[in-house]
Design an enzyme around this catalytic site. Structure first.
Site, mmCIF file in Angstrom:
data_model
loop_
_atom_site.group_PDB
_atom_site.id
_atom_site.type_symbol
_atom_site.label_atom_id
_atom_site.label_comp_id
_atom_site.label_asym_id
_atom_site.label_seq_id
_atom_site.Cartn_x
_atom_site.Cartn_y
_atom_site.Cartn_z
ATOM 1 N N ASP A 47 9.931 3.800 -2.797
ATOM 2 C CA ASP A 47 9.769 2.563 -3.578
ATOM 3 C C ASP A 47 10.225 2.801 -5.024
ATOM 4 O OD1 ASP A 47 7.600 4.127 -4.271
ATOM 5 O OD2 ASP A 47 6.080 2.573 -3.963
ATOM 6 N N SER A 48 10.648 4.040 -5.314
ATOM 7 C CA SER A 48 11.315 4.319 -6.586
ATOM 8 C C SER A 48 12.593 3.484 -6.714
ATOM 9 C CB SER A 48 11.644 5.813 -6.703
ATOM 10 O OG SER A 48 12.371 6.257 -5.574
ATOM 11 N N LYS A 116 5.596 6.177 4.601
ATOM 12 C CA LYS A 116 4.841 7.008 3.647
ATOM 13 C C LYS A 116 3.866 6.125 2.880
ATOM 14 C CE LYS A 116 6.786 9.014 -0.151
ATOM 15 N NZ LYS A 116 6.071 8.340 -1.250
ATOM 16 N N GLU A 118 0.552 6.261 -0.143
ATOM 17 C CA GLU A 118 -0.071 7.038 -1.220
ATOM 18 C C GLU A 118 -1.591 6.898 -1.170
ATOM 19 O OE1 GLU A 118 1.536 5.694 -4.958
ATOM 20 O OE2 GLU A 118 3.610 6.062 -4.343
ATOM 21 N N GLU A 185 3.051 15.465 -5.376
ATOM 22 C CA GLU A 185 3.833 15.149 -6.579
ATOM 23 C C GLU A 185 3.063 15.571 -7.827
ATOM 24 O OE1 GLU A 185 5.488 11.217 -6.646
ATOM 25 O OE2 GLU A 185 6.321 11.467 -8.666
HETATM 26 O O1 KIV Z 1 9.376 6.648 -4.270
HETATM 27 C C1 KIV Z 1 9.828 7.806 -4.201
HETATM 28 O O2 KIV Z 1 11.026 8.056 -4.419
HETATM 29 C C2 KIV Z 1 8.913 8.883 -3.840
HETATM 30 C C3 KIV Z 1 9.380 10.288 -4.053
HETATM 31 C C4 KIV Z 1 9.357 10.602 -5.498
HETATM 32 C C5 KIV Z 1 8.585 11.268 -3.268
HETATM 33 O O3 KIV Z 1 7.817 8.634 -3.443
#
Ligand code: KIV
Length: 269
Positions: A47-48, A116, A118, A185
Protein backbone atom coordinates in the site's frame (compact mmCIF):
# COMPACT_ATOMS: atom_id res chain seq x y z
CA UNK A 1 12.88 -24.99 -18.31
CA UNK A 2 11.42 -22.10 -16.27
CA UNK A 3 11.80 -22.17 -12.46
CA UNK A 4 8.73 -23.48 -10.68
CA UNK A 5 6.50 -20.85 -9.05
CA UNK A 6 7.33 -19.81 -5.48
CA UNK A 7 4.78 -21.00 -2.90
CA UNK A 8 4.27 -20.36 0.80
CA UNK A 9 5.49 -23.92 1.41
CA UNK A 10 8.58 -23.16 -0.67
CA UNK A 11 9.33 -20.12 1.51
CA UNK A 12 9.21 -22.34 4.61
CA UNK A 13 11.70 -24.70 2.94
CA UNK A 14 13.96 -21.72 2.23
CA UNK A 15 13.99 -20.83 5.93
CA UNK A 16 14.69 -24.46 6.86
CA UNK A 17 17.57 -24.66 4.35
CA UNK A 18 19.00 -21.26 5.30
CA UNK A 19 18.38 -19.75 1.83
CA UNK A 20 17.56 -16.03 2.02
CA UNK A 21 14.21 -14.83 0.68
CA UNK A 22 14.33 -11.84 -1.68
CA UNK A 23 11.25 -9.60 -1.83
CA UNK A 24 10.52 -6.34 -3.65
CA UNK A 25 7.44 -4.21 -4.15
CA UNK A 26 5.89 -3.63 -7.56
CA UNK A 27 2.89 -1.56 -8.57
CA UNK A 28 2.61 -2.31 -12.31
CA UNK A 29 3.10 -5.10 -14.85
CA UNK A 30 6.29 -3.68 -16.37
CA UNK A 31 8.34 -3.40 -13.17
CA UNK A 32 6.78 -6.59 -11.79
CA UNK A 33 7.98 -8.46 -14.88
CA UNK A 34 11.50 -7.07 -14.54
CA UNK A 35 11.91 -7.99 -10.86
CA UNK A 36 10.34 -11.39 -11.48
CA UNK A 37 12.81 -12.07 -14.32
CA UNK A 38 15.61 -11.08 -11.94
CA UNK A 39 14.68 -13.98 -9.64
CA UNK A 40 12.85 -12.10 -6.87
CA UNK A 41 11.00 -14.63 -4.69
CA UNK A 42 8.15 -12.45 -3.41
CA UNK A 43 6.54 -9.52 -5.22
CA UNK A 44 4.54 -7.35 -2.86
CA UNK A 45 1.91 -4.91 -4.05
CA UNK A 46 2.45 -2.66 -1.05
CA UNK A 47 0.00 0.00 0.00
CA UNK A 48 3.14 2.15 -0.20
CA UNK A 49 1.82 2.65 -3.75
CA UNK A 50 -0.29 5.39 -2.17
CA UNK A 51 2.77 7.37 -1.05
CA UNK A 52 5.38 6.38 -3.65
CA UNK A 53 3.29 6.61 -6.84
CA UNK A 54 0.29 8.67 -5.76
CA UNK A 55 2.13 11.32 -3.72
CA UNK A 56 -0.02 10.94 -0.59
CA UNK A 57 1.58 11.61 2.80
CA UNK A 58 0.76 8.18 4.32
CA UNK A 59 -0.69 4.78 3.41
CA UNK A 60 -3.79 5.45 5.52
CA UNK A 61 -5.82 6.74 2.57
CA UNK A 62 -5.09 3.75 0.30
CA UNK A 63 -8.30 2.03 -0.76
CA UNK A 64 -9.39 -1.51 -1.58
CA UNK A 65 -10.12 -0.48 -5.19
CA UNK A 66 -6.60 0.94 -5.53
CA UNK A 67 -5.00 -2.28 -4.23
CA UNK A 68 -7.19 -4.41 -6.51
CA UNK A 69 -6.30 -2.27 -9.53
CA UNK A 70 -2.55 -2.49 -8.87
CA UNK A 71 -2.80 -6.15 -7.85
CA UNK A 72 -4.42 -7.09 -11.16
CA UNK A 73 -1.86 -5.33 -13.31
CA UNK A 74 1.07 -6.67 -11.28
CA UNK A 75 -0.37 -10.19 -11.64
CA UNK A 76 0.05 -9.98 -15.42
CA UNK A 77 3.79 -9.30 -15.02
CA UNK A 78 4.60 -11.98 -12.44
CA UNK A 79 5.43 -15.53 -13.57
CA UNK A 80 7.53 -17.15 -10.83
CA UNK A 81 7.40 -15.01 -7.68
CA UNK A 82 4.80 -15.35 -4.95
CA UNK A 83 2.41 -12.42 -5.33
CA UNK A 84 1.30 -10.82 -2.06
CA UNK A 85 -1.11 -7.87 -1.83
CA UNK A 86 -1.40 -5.45 1.09
CA UNK A 87 -4.84 -5.11 2.61
CA UNK A 88 -5.35 -1.37 3.09
CA UNK A 89 -6.43 0.43 6.26
CA UNK A 90 -10.03 -0.14 7.37
CA UNK A 91 -10.54 -3.29 5.29
CA UNK A 92 -9.67 -5.79 8.06
CA UNK A 93 -9.61 -3.94 11.40
CA UNK A 94 -13.33 -3.33 12.01
CA UNK A 95 -14.66 -6.89 12.03
CA UNK A 96 -13.63 -10.41 11.11
CA UNK A 97 -16.58 -10.55 8.69
CA UNK A 98 -15.27 -7.49 6.90
CA UNK A 99 -11.77 -8.90 6.82
CA UNK A 100 -12.94 -12.21 5.33
CA UNK A 101 -15.07 -10.52 2.68
CA UNK A 102 -12.39 -8.01 1.69
CA UNK A 103 -9.48 -10.47 1.57
CA UNK A 104 -11.67 -12.88 -0.38
CA UNK A 105 -12.44 -10.11 -2.85
CA UNK A 106 -8.75 -9.27 -3.29
CA UNK A 107 -7.87 -12.92 -3.91
CA UNK A 108 -10.77 -13.44 -6.32
CA UNK A 109 -10.25 -10.31 -8.40
CA UNK A 110 -6.44 -10.13 -8.58
CA UNK A 111 -5.16 -13.70 -8.75
CA UNK A 112 -2.77 -13.02 -5.86
CA UNK A 113 -1.39 -15.88 -3.77
CA UNK A 114 -1.58 -14.15 -0.38
CA UNK A 115 -2.45 -10.96 1.48
CA UNK A 116 -0.48 -8.93 4.02
CA UNK A 117 -2.01 -7.42 7.18
CA UNK A 118 -0.45 -5.12 9.79
CA UNK A 119 -0.93 -5.78 13.51
CA UNK A 120 0.04 -7.77 16.60
CA UNK A 121 -1.73 -10.20 18.94
CA UNK A 122 -5.03 -8.29 18.62
CA UNK A 123 -5.09 -9.31 14.94
CA UNK A 124 -4.49 -13.03 15.56
CA UNK A 125 -8.21 -14.06 15.57
CA UNK A 126 -8.66 -12.27 12.23
CA UNK A 127 -5.57 -13.94 10.77
CA UNK A 128 -6.89 -17.33 11.93
CA UNK A 129 -10.30 -16.73 10.32
CA UNK A 130 -8.76 -15.66 6.99
CA UNK A 131 -6.33 -18.59 6.96
CA UNK A 132 -9.18 -21.02 7.75
CA UNK A 133 -10.99 -19.59 4.73
CA UNK A 134 -8.02 -20.71 2.59
CA UNK A 135 -6.17 -17.42 2.18
CA UNK A 136 -2.47 -17.32 3.14
CA UNK A 137 -1.61 -14.36 5.37
CA UNK A 138 1.71 -12.55 5.66
CA UNK A 139 1.81 -10.63 8.95
CA UNK A 140 3.59 -7.29 9.51
CA UNK A 141 5.04 -6.10 12.85
CA UNK A 142 7.40 -3.41 14.13
CA UNK A 143 6.71 -0.10 12.43
CA UNK A 144 3.32 -0.60 10.83
CA UNK A 145 2.75 2.33 8.45
CA UNK A 146 -1.05 2.24 8.71
CA UNK A 147 -0.60 3.19 12.41
CA UNK A 148 1.87 5.99 11.65
CA UNK A 149 -0.19 8.59 13.53
CA UNK A 150 -0.44 6.46 16.68
CA UNK A 151 3.26 5.58 16.53
CA UNK A 152 4.33 9.22 16.14
CA UNK A 153 6.09 8.74 12.79
CA UNK A 154 8.29 6.16 11.12
CA UNK A 155 10.26 5.16 14.24
CA UNK A 156 12.16 2.07 15.28
CA UNK A 157 9.89 -0.23 17.35
CA UNK A 158 10.63 -2.75 20.10
CA UNK A 159 13.34 -0.80 21.92
CA UNK A 160 13.59 -1.70 25.63
CA UNK A 161 12.89 -5.03 27.31
CA UNK A 162 9.14 -4.64 27.69
CA UNK A 163 8.52 -3.55 24.09
CA UNK A 164 10.87 -6.24 22.79
CA UNK A 165 9.12 -8.99 24.79
CA UNK A 166 5.74 -7.73 23.54
CA UNK A 167 6.93 -7.86 19.94
CA UNK A 168 8.17 -11.46 20.36
CA UNK A 169 4.82 -12.44 21.93
CA UNK A 170 2.95 -10.69 19.08
CA UNK A 171 5.03 -12.59 16.52
CA UNK A 172 4.34 -15.92 18.23
CA UNK A 173 0.61 -15.30 18.37
CA UNK A 174 0.55 -14.48 14.64
CA UNK A 175 2.47 -17.67 13.85
CA UNK A 176 0.07 -19.67 16.05
CA UNK A 177 -2.87 -18.07 14.20
CA UNK A 178 -1.47 -19.44 10.92
CA UNK A 179 0.46 -16.59 9.30
CA UNK A 180 2.93 -18.07 6.77
CA UNK A 181 5.53 -15.28 7.04
CA UNK A 182 6.18 -12.11 8.99
CA UNK A 183 7.48 -8.74 7.81
CA UNK A 184 9.55 -6.97 10.46
CA UNK A 185 9.85 -3.25 9.75
CA UNK A 186 12.21 -0.93 11.68
CA UNK A 187 13.10 -3.35 14.44
CA UNK A 188 16.55 -3.35 16.11
CA UNK A 189 18.73 -6.03 14.51
CA UNK A 190 19.21 -8.13 17.70
CA UNK A 191 15.45 -8.21 18.31
CA UNK A 192 14.74 -9.21 14.69
CA UNK A 193 17.27 -12.02 15.14
CA UNK A 194 15.50 -13.11 18.34
CA UNK A 195 12.09 -13.15 16.61
CA UNK A 196 13.55 -15.06 13.65
CA UNK A 197 14.97 -17.71 15.99
CA UNK A 198 11.70 -17.97 17.94
CA UNK A 199 9.53 -18.63 14.85
CA UNK A 200 9.33 -21.51 12.43
CA UNK A 201 7.81 -19.23 9.75
CA UNK A 202 10.19 -16.95 7.80
CA UNK A 203 10.76 -13.34 8.78
CA UNK A 204 11.30 -10.76 6.05
CA UNK A 205 13.02 -7.63 7.26
CA UNK A 206 13.00 -4.02 6.16
CA UNK A 207 15.26 -1.83 8.25
CA UNK A 208 15.63 -4.74 10.70
CA UNK A 209 19.19 -5.90 10.14
CA UNK A 210 20.72 -8.98 8.53
CA UNK A 211 19.34 -11.64 10.89
CA UNK A 212 15.95 -12.05 9.18
CA UNK A 213 15.21 -14.96 6.83
CA UNK A 214 14.75 -12.51 3.95
CA UNK A 215 14.75 -8.86 3.02
CA UNK A 216 12.26 -6.58 1.32
CA UNK A 217 12.69 -3.08 -0.08
CA UNK A 218 10.36 -0.70 -1.85
CA UNK A 219 11.46 -0.97 -5.48
CA UNK A 220 11.23 2.74 -6.27
CA UNK A 221 13.37 3.55 -3.20
CA UNK A 222 16.14 1.09 -4.04
CA UNK A 223 16.14 2.20 -7.68
CA UNK A 224 16.75 5.79 -6.58
CA UNK A 225 13.50 6.92 -8.19
CA UNK A 226 11.97 8.14 -4.95
CA UNK A 227 14.71 10.55 -3.88
CA UNK A 228 12.68 12.12 -1.09
CA UNK A 229 12.81 8.86 0.89
CA UNK A 230 16.00 8.88 2.92
CA UNK A 231 16.34 6.21 5.59
CA UNK A 232 19.42 4.78 7.29
CA UNK A 233 18.53 1.26 6.19
CA UNK A 234 17.99 2.09 2.51
CA UNK A 235 20.66 1.04 0.04
CA UNK A 236 20.21 2.50 -3.43
CA UNK A 237 21.15 0.11 -6.22
CA UNK A 238 20.59 2.64 -9.03
CA UNK A 239 20.09 6.37 -9.49
CA UNK A 240 17.14 6.33 -11.87
CA UNK A 241 15.64 9.70 -10.89
CA UNK A 242 18.79 11.42 -12.14
CA UNK A 243 18.72 9.24 -15.27
CA UNK A 244 15.07 10.26 -15.97
CA UNK A 245 15.96 13.97 -15.58
CA UNK A 246 19.01 13.54 -17.84
CA UNK A 247 16.98 11.79 -20.56
CA UNK A 248 14.13 14.36 -20.37
CA UNK A 249 16.66 17.22 -20.64
CA UNK A 250 18.38 15.55 -23.62
CA UNK A 251 15.02 15.03 -25.37
CA UNK A 252 14.05 18.67 -24.69
CA UNK A 253 17.37 19.94 -26.08
CA UNK A 254 17.04 17.77 -29.21
CA UNK A 255 13.47 18.94 -29.88
CA UNK A 256 14.30 22.63 -29.32
CA UNK A 257 17.45 22.43 -31.48
CA UNK A 258 15.69 20.52 -34.28
CA UNK A 259 17.85 17.39 -33.84
CA UNK A 260 14.84 15.17 -33.15
CA UNK A 261 13.21 13.67 -35.08
CA UNK A 262 15.92 13.20 -37.71
CA UNK A 263 15.73 11.09 -40.87
CA UNK A 264 16.44 7.85 -38.97
CA UNK A 265 13.38 8.44 -36.81
CA UNK A 266 10.96 9.58 -39.56
CA UNK A 267 8.99 7.85 -42.32
CA UNK A 268 9.99 9.00 -45.83
CA UNK A 269 6.98 7.46 -47.55
O1 KIV B 1 3.64 -1.13 1.67
C1 KIV B 1 4.78 -1.63 1.55
O2 KIV B 1 5.49 -1.40 0.57
C2 KIV B 1 5.25 -2.51 2.61
C3 KIV B 1 6.71 -2.85 2.62
C4 KIV B 1 7.49 -1.69 3.09
C5 KIV B 1 6.99 -4.06 3.44
O3 KIV B 1 4.51 -2.89 3.46
Amino acid sequence: MPDSPVTTVGLHAMKRDGRKIVALTAYDALFAGLVDEAGTDVVLVGDSVNTVLCGQPTTVSATLEQMIYHGRIVRTGVRRALLVIDMPFLTYQVSIEDAKRNTGRVMQTTGASAVKLEGGAWLAPTVRAIVEMGVPVMAHLGFTPQSVHALGGARVQGRGTEAADRLVADAQSLEEAGAFALVLELVPAPLAERVTAALSIPTIGIGSGPGCDGQVLVLHDMLGLNESFKAKFLKRYAALAEEVRRAARAFGDDVREGRYPDRDHSFST
